[in-house]
Motif scaffolding. Structure first.
Motif, mmCIF file in Angstrom:
data_model
loop_
_atom_site.group_PDB
_atom_site.id
_atom_site.type_symbol
_atom_site.label_atom_id
_atom_site.label_comp_id
_atom_site.label_asym_id
_atom_site.label_seq_id
_atom_site.Cartn_x
_atom_site.Cartn_y
_atom_site.Cartn_z
ATOM 1 N N ASP A 9 0.819 -1.209 0.000
ATOM 2 C CA ASP A 9 0.000 0.000 0.000
ATOM 3 C C ASP A 9 0.860 1.269 0.000
ATOM 4 N N THR A 10 1.983 1.239 0.711
ATOM 5 C CA THR A 10 2.911 2.373 0.689
ATOM 6 C C THR A 10 3.507 2.543 -0.697
ATOM 7 N N ASN A 12 2.077 1.620 -3.416
ATOM 8 C CA ASN A 12 0.984 2.095 -4.260
ATOM 9 C C ASN A 12 0.767 3.606 -4.138
ATOM 10 N N LYS A 13 0.980 4.151 -2.940
ATOM 11 C CA LYS A 13 0.858 5.598 -2.780
ATOM 12 C C LYS A 13 1.912 6.318 -3.613
#
Length: 161
Positions: A9-10, A12-13
């Motif tokens: 998720d990091t 993806n940011k």
């Protein structure tokens, strides 16, 4: 497991931020190309090529973000007709098959990079390995997001919906 999901998720940011920049640059390039071609009568020969390469990267990286958020087009008739446990097994199976496909895509992309690395683009004069690198990069991002979905779904309970 949760650490892997948080790491993805990091990543993806960061990918989302880079995608936003690429989309902005591509939009500005296309507007500049239209203005220079039709109003100044001096076309920018490199802007169309760069915009095309940016679009390829945007599609591959954007597909990985869409996969992570379940926003890819899919037919949900079979999964919706199953109970929670069978649906979970089916989705995990599909994600595993997807990872296998992304692995094949990654290795074929690397093979393609070897073939095009000596070629240069017409307008920009860069190695064609740069635009073709979007294939293995996109495959890795797609595989990571598929893995994150598997990990997230495997820890999900029926009452978590």
């Amino acid at each position: 497991m949760q650490q892997v999901v948080k790491m993805v998720d990091t990543l993806n940011k960061a990918v989302g931020f880079i995608l936003a920049l690429m989309l902005g640059v591509m939009s500005i390039l296309i507007i500049a190309q239209v203005i220079s071609r039709f109003f100044i009568h001096f076309p920018l020969t490199w802007s169309e090529e760069l915009s095309r390469y940016l679009m390829v990267y945007i599609v591959f990286a954007g597909a990985s973000l869409a996969m992570r958020h379940n926003q890819l087009i899919s037919i949900e008739l079979l999964p919706e007709s199953l109970g929670f446990k069978k649906r979970k097994i089916l989705i995990i199976f599909v994600m595993i098959l997807s990872i296998v496909f992304f692995g094949i895509l990654f290795f074929q992309g690397l093979t393609m990079l070897e073939h095009v690395s000596l070629q240069t683009s017409a307008s920009l004069g860069i190695s064609m390995a740069v635009p073709y690198a979007a294939i293995p990069i996109g495959a890795v991002l797609l595989a990571l997001n598929s893995l994150a979905l598997i990990l997230e779904l495997s820890s999900k309970k029926e009452d978590d919906k």
